[in-house]
Design an enzyme around this catalytic site. Structure first.
Site, PDB file in Angstrom:
ATOM      1  N   GLY A   1      -5.381   8.178   5.047  1.00  0.00           N
ATOM      2  CA  GLY A   1      -4.514   9.177   5.674  1.00  0.00           C
ATOM      3  C   GLY A   1      -3.276   9.429   4.831  1.00  0.00           C
ATOM      4  O   GLY A   1      -2.793  10.559   4.730  1.00  0.00           O
TER       5      GLY A   1
ATOM      6  N   LYS B   1       0.832  -1.211   0.000  1.00  0.00           N
ATOM      7  CA  LYS B   1       0.000   0.000   0.000  1.00  0.00           C
ATOM      8  C   LYS B   1       0.866   1.259   0.000  1.00  0.00           C
ATOM      9  O   LYS B   1       0.649   2.169  -0.796  1.00  0.00           O
ATOM     10  CB  LYS B   1      -0.926  -0.036   1.221  1.00  0.00           C
ATOM     11  CG  LYS B   1      -1.897   1.121   1.308  1.00  0.00           C
ATOM     12  CD  LYS B   1      -3.121   0.757   2.114  1.00  0.00           C
ATOM     13  CE  LYS B   1      -2.904   0.892   3.610  1.00  0.00           C
ATOM     14  NZ  LYS B   1      -2.822   2.291   4.055  1.00  0.00           N
ATOM     15  N   SER B   2       1.851   1.303   0.885  1.00  0.00           N
ATOM     16  CA  SER B   2       2.680   2.524   0.983  1.00  0.00           C
ATOM     17  C   SER B   2       3.405   2.791  -0.336  1.00  0.00           C
ATOM     18  O   SER B   2       3.485   3.940  -0.794  1.00  0.00           O
ATOM     19  CB  SER B   2       3.724   2.360   2.088  1.00  0.00           C
ATOM     20  OG  SER B   2       3.110   2.344   3.340  1.00  0.00           O
TER      21      SER B   2
ATOM     22  N   ARG C   1      -7.844  -3.105   9.327  1.00  0.00           N
ATOM     23  CA  ARG C   1      -6.908  -4.002  10.029  1.00  0.00           C
ATOM     24  C   ARG C   1      -7.561  -4.659  11.244  1.00  0.00           C
ATOM     25  O   ARG C   1      -7.180  -5.760  11.628  1.00  0.00           O
ATOM     26  CB  ARG C   1      -5.635  -3.258  10.406  1.00  0.00           C
ATOM     27  CG  ARG C   1      -4.903  -2.744   9.162  1.00  0.00           C
ATOM     28  CD  ARG C   1      -3.433  -2.534   9.374  1.00  0.00           C
ATOM     29  NE  ARG C   1      -2.900  -1.682   8.327  1.00  0.00           N
ATOM     30  CZ  ARG C   1      -2.581  -2.088   7.093  1.00  0.00           C
ATOM     31  NH1 ARG C   1      -2.714  -3.350   6.753  1.00  0.00           N
ATOM     32  NH2 ARG C   1      -2.115  -1.228   6.208  1.00  0.00           N
TER      33      ARG C   1
ATOM     34  N   ASP D   1       1.432  -0.956  11.872  1.00  0.00           N
ATOM     35  CA  ASP D   1       0.213  -1.454  11.234  1.00  0.00           C
ATOM     36  C   ASP D   1      -0.067  -2.918  11.578  1.00  0.00           C
ATOM     37  O   ASP D   1      -1.171  -3.413  11.337  1.00  0.00           O
ATOM     38  CB  ASP D   1       0.310  -1.287   9.710  1.00  0.00           C
ATOM     39  CG  ASP D   1       0.258   0.179   9.302  1.00  0.00           C
ATOM     40  OD1 ASP D   1      -0.190   1.018  10.112  1.00  0.00           O
ATOM     41  OD2 ASP D   1       0.683   0.500   8.176  1.00  0.00           O
TER      42      ASP D   1
HETATM   43  C1  S3P Z   1       2.193   4.989   6.239  1.00  0.00           C
HETATM   44  C2  S3P Z   1       2.742   5.339   7.435  1.00  0.00           C
HETATM   45  C3  S3P Z   1       2.186   4.930   8.728  1.00  0.00           C
HETATM   46  C4  S3P Z   1       1.221   3.757   8.572  1.00  0.00           C
HETATM   47  C5  S3P Z   1       0.265   3.962   7.443  1.00  0.00           C
HETATM   48  C6  S3P Z   1       1.009   4.132   6.137  1.00  0.00           C
HETATM   49  C7  S3P Z   1       2.832   5.469   5.003  1.00  0.00           C
HETATM   50  O1  S3P Z   1       1.482   6.011   9.293  1.00  0.00           O
HETATM   51  O2  S3P Z   1       0.518   3.543   9.787  1.00  0.00           O
HETATM   52  O3  S3P Z   1      -0.612   2.852   7.329  1.00  0.00           O
HETATM   53  O4  S3P Z   1       2.548   4.942   3.919  1.00  0.00           O
HETATM   54  O5  S3P Z   1       3.657   6.398   5.104  1.00  0.00           O
HETATM   55  P1  S3P Z   1       2.239   7.127  10.175  1.00  0.00           P
HETATM   56  O6  S3P Z   1       3.372   7.574   9.396  1.00  0.00           O
HETATM   57  O7  S3P Z   1       1.244   8.211  10.404  1.00  0.00           O
HETATM   58  O8  S3P Z   1       2.616   6.428  11.442  1.00  0.00           O
END
Ligand code: S3P
Length: 452
Positions: free
Chosen positions: A100, A22-23, A393, A320
């Site tokens: 987010g 995903k990231s 999740r 996560d």
């Molecule tokens: C992510 C960073 C994490 C993670 C999110 C994806 C990213 O969040 O929990 O699911 O892709 O950079 P945070 O950076 O706010 O901890």
């Protein structure tokens, strides 16, 4: 509302392939959208979250060509022709859905654009704090307006003439780090982010892939302004956060063996392997690097799990995976302690409260702390009605818990799984049907736990 009913585990399939990371998929779409040409993205994760990012880049002027659909998963290969550094203003607000990552990273890009953009999200995303990105982006010269003290969405980002800053992150967040680095690409000079604890480094790696110059000096990460990403095809590996569900299912099943194919093994994401090894699981993996990201097959041999302590600098690496690791704790011998994980309170839902509540429904004793929880492992799990609070999740972690429970576990509100793992229900089916596996299937039963 979608409901998934889970009964006791029947099989561990010999192998499984999880969808794309995903990231990395978010970042691939964003960098391709800002690049100077056409990028083919293969292994893309067509989850609702990542599709929001693709749509956003399209709205901002990138051209998107669908190239390949995978049955039951969706668009796994696409080409994006970038608009370059100067994006086109969106007509109306951009919907970031539940994501987010879309809202925070995109804000960094929009801080460098000379027009205002409004970002909206669903109910959960509209409750999440955007002040953490608004603060540094405003310091750089952008205007970020949101709702209330937490600067929640709807969020309007008006880009400006940015200037480089030196920013100490107040929390360990890859999303905030990335928003500042992305804005830094539009600010003359050198923008630096200082991390309190190392977080996932996919943005840094993808900058290298797209030819954007940056440097690391200890905990300081800097990028130089005025750079346009150079289009370059990319193959996204499978998501270790999705693999984690099957890793725990196999690790907690004596006699089981599963191979999870082509999983991303970036060292800022493999904490789940380290924790499971500490709990007594047998896990091996092979590794190659492609397009700047390590990847390989993970082989998990099941056994009895023991309790562990998860905390400190390890937390961002497993952030996560904590819901499924809490489930692993419930299946282990002894009390598992999770601390320093306050960030879980501001995820898609309050994941500390949601995990504690649902574990208790299944008969597990849990003590909740402001920054974590203690889980008494070894109780016989009972099937229960699980409330997901719209969090993918939570839904998937408790589907796995259901595989170990007496009776039926009902996951209500399971449609949220689509935000990160299209095809999850199909893959879960491989664990529930005797004839599901593609190779000889290991029929296993869980050895009685001394406490159980
Ligand atoms: C992510 C960073 C994490 C993670 C999110 C994806 C990213 O969040 O929990 O699911 O892709 O950079 P945070 O950076 O706010 O901890």
């Amino acid at each position: 509302m979608a409901t998934i009913k889970v009964k006791k585990l029947k099989n561990i399939p010999a192998e499984i392939t999880v969808p794309g990371d995903k990231s990395i998929s978010h970042r691939a779409a964003m960098f391709a959208g800002m690049a100077d040409g056409r990028t083919v993205i293969e292994g893309f994760l067509p989850s609702e979250d990542c599709l929001c990012t693709v749509k956003a880049m399209q709205t901002l002027g990138a051209e998107v060509e669908p190239l390949e659909e995978q049955e039951g998963v969706g668009l796994v290969k696409l080409a994006i022709t970038g608009k370059g550094r100067k994006l086109q203003p969106a007509v109306g607000p951009i919907d970031c859905g539940n994501s987010g990552t879309t809202m925070r990273l995109l804000s960094g890009i929009l801080a460098g654009q000379s027009f205002p953009t409004t970002l909206i999200g669903d109910e959960s995303l509209s409750r999440r704090p955007m002040k953490r990105i608004a603060d540094p982006l405003c310091e750089m010269g952008a205007k970020v307006e949101g709702q209330g003290d937490k600067i929640c969405a709807p969020l309007t980002v008006t880009g400006g003439d940015l200037h480089a800053i030196d920013y100490a992150l107040p929390m360990a967040s890859a999303q905030v780090k990335s928003a500042v680095l992305l804005a830094g690409m539009f600010a003359p000079g050198k923008t630096t982010v200082v991390e309190p604890v190392a977080t996932r480094n996919h943005t840094e790696r993808i900058m290298s892939h797209f030819g954007v110059k940056w440097l690391r000096d200890g905990d300081r990460i800097s990028v130089y302004g005025g750079q346009t990403p150079r289009a370059k095809d990319i193959v996204v590996p499978g998501d270790i956060s999705s693999a984690a569900f099957w890793m725990v299912a196999a690790a907690a099943t004596p006699g089981a063996q599963i191979t999870i194919n082509n999983v991303g093994l970036n060292e800022t994401r493999t904490g789940v392997i380290t924790v499971l090894l500490r709990m007594g699981a047998h896990i091996t993996n092979c590794e190659t690097t492609r397009d700047g990201e390590p990847r390989g097959n993970i082989v998990v041999h099941g056994g009895e799990l023991n309790a562990t302590v998860i905390g400190g600098t390890e937390i961002p690496n497993v952030i996560d995976e904590l819901p499924i690791l809490a489930v692993a704790g419930a299946l282990a011998r002894g009390s598992t302690l999770i601390r320093d994980a306050r960030e879980l309170r501001v995820k898609e839902t309050d994941r500390i409260a949601a995990v504690a509540e649902n574990l208790r429904r299944m008969g597990v004793t849990v003590t909740e702390f402001e920054d974590g929880m203690e889980i008494e492992g070894g109780a016989a799990l009972q099937g229960a009605n699980i409330t997901t609070y719209g969090d993918h999740r939570i839904a998937m972690a408790f589907a796995i818990a259901g595989l170990y429970a007496e009776g039926t576990t009902v996951i209500e509100g399971a449609e949220c799984i689509g935000t990160s793992y299209p095809g999850f229900e199909h893959d879960l089916g491989l664990f529930l049907q005797a004839e599901a596996g593609v190779r000889p299937i290991h029929v296993v039963s869980r050895a009685p736990n001394p406490k159980g």
